[in-house]
Enzyme design. Structure first.
Site, PDB file in Angstrom:
ATOM      1  N   HIS A  49       1.262 -11.997   7.673  1.00 44.70           N
ATOM      2  CA  HIS A  49      -0.153 -11.627   7.734  1.00 44.70           C
ATOM      3  C   HIS A  49      -0.563 -10.880   6.476  1.00 44.70           C
ATOM      4  CE1 HIS A  49       0.635 -12.617  11.946  1.00 44.70           C
ATOM      5  NE2 HIS A  49      -0.673 -12.809  12.047  1.00 44.70           N
ATOM      6  N   GLY A  84      -1.154 -11.048   0.053  1.00 46.71           N
ATOM      7  CA  GLY A  84      -0.443 -11.094  -1.242  1.00 46.71           C
ATOM      8  C   GLY A  84       0.832 -11.913  -1.129  1.00 46.71           C
ATOM      9  N   LYS A  85       1.585 -11.651  -0.062  1.00 44.30           N
ATOM     10  CA  LYS A  85       2.809 -12.429   0.173  1.00 44.30           C
ATOM     11  C   LYS A  85       2.495 -13.888   0.427  1.00 44.30           C
ATOM     12  CE  LYS A  85       5.758  -9.440   2.931  1.00 44.30           C
ATOM     13  NZ  LYS A  85       6.421  -9.464   4.247  1.00 44.30           N
ATOM     14  N   ASP A 107      10.746 -10.452   4.825  1.00 44.36           N
ATOM     15  CA  ASP A 107      10.651  -9.013   5.021  1.00 44.36           C
ATOM     16  C   ASP A 107      11.095  -8.371   3.725  1.00 44.36           C
ATOM     17  OD1 ASP A 107       9.878  -7.015   7.095  1.00 44.36           O
ATOM     18  OD2 ASP A 107      11.731  -6.130   6.378  1.00 44.36           O
ATOM     19  N   GLY A 160       0.493  -4.372  -3.133  1.00 48.92           N
ATOM     20  CA  GLY A 160       1.441  -3.333  -2.708  1.00 48.92           C
ATOM     21  C   GLY A 160       1.819  -2.379  -3.837  1.00 48.92           C
ATOM     22  N   HIS A 199      11.962 -10.219  -6.727  1.00 46.55           N
ATOM     23  CA  HIS A 199      12.867 -10.310  -5.580  1.00 46.55           C
ATOM     24  C   HIS A 199      12.580 -11.551  -4.739  1.00 46.55           C
ATOM     25  CE1 HIS A 199       9.176  -8.260  -4.869  1.00 46.55           C
ATOM     26  NE2 HIS A 199       9.345  -8.096  -3.579  1.00 46.55           N
TER      27      HIS A 199
END
Ligand code: ITT
Length: 211
Positions: free
Chosen positions: A14, A17-18, A74, A161, A195
């Protein structure tokens, strides 16, 4: 045995950005991706004690709800001088308003309290754990990190973030100052620096058709 992703894939995040990064990473592989938001899926409680288990919780919940394979990330920032905080709680440090300026200021306040003023005391890394879950409970899981140092004040408005505070090792610009292709683009267009990009390369090797 590893399993290949074929057909439709749910991107179980949700975080806009990801989602943008995960879509860009999948795009060259011809995967038809739909987001959890588009499907109106809820957000499961992230009750795991590490990145890997929280990624699995999110992927499994979306795969069960949709009966489609589901892809979750995650991730978070691990600050050495703060004993690994915020770590898996990186999203929660921004509060319900998702205020990452406040979360970055909180990290800086704690670093100052601990006298972490020089780059060697301000080391940190981002972690991304990726999980693809199928409705029959098959899982594919990978994890990767990128090391760097934390700068203050934050620099740049790109990304999301904690990006403006994170200076990856060997670079002079923060993730917040980098174009998306530089932060997470894969060779030959980018360096596969972040990452998430590094974890995705591992996932692509085992689950996706070559580009
Ligand atoms: P979903 O669970 O819906 O995917 P979320 O934002 O809650 O979204 P996480 O629980 O994995 O996701 O929290 C990760 C947080 O870590 C995220 O909110 C960002 O603030 C931070 N983070 C992760 N990857 C980042 C990146 O590439 N750049 C900057 N911050 C990042």
């Amino acid at each position: 045995m590893h399993r290949r992703i074929t057909g439709k894939l749910v991107i179980a995040t949700h975080n806009p950005g990801k989602l943008a990064e995960m879509r860009e990473l999948l795009a060259p592989h011809g995967v038809e991706a739909v987001s959890a938001g588009d499907l109106g899926l809820g957000e499961p409680d992230e009750t795991g004690t590490d990145f890997r288990s929280n990624a699995a919780i999110k992927a499994i919940a979306a795969a069960q709800a949709t009966k489609l394979p589901a892809f979750a990330d995650d991730s978070g920032i691990v600050v050495d001088a703060l004993d690994g905080a915020p770590g898996i709680y990186s999203a929660r440090w921004a509060g319900p308003a998702k205020d990452f300026n406040a979360a970055m200021a909180q990290i800086e306040r704690l670093l100052q309290e601990r006298g972490a003023t020089t780059p060697d005391r301000r080391t940190a890394h981002f972690v991304s754990a990726l999980c693809v879950a199928w409705p029959d409970d098959h899982l594919e899981e990978v994890e990767a990190r990128v090391d760097g140092t934390l700068v203050w004040p934050p620099r740049g408005t790109a990304g999301f973030g904690y990006d403006p505070m994170f200076l990856p090792d060997g670079h002079t610009r923060t993730f917040g100052e980098m174009e998306s292709i530089e932060k997470h683009g894969l060779p030959p267009l980018g360096l596969g620096l972040s990452h998430r990009a590094r974890a995705f390369v591992k996932l692509a090797e085992i689950c996706l058709e070559p580009r």
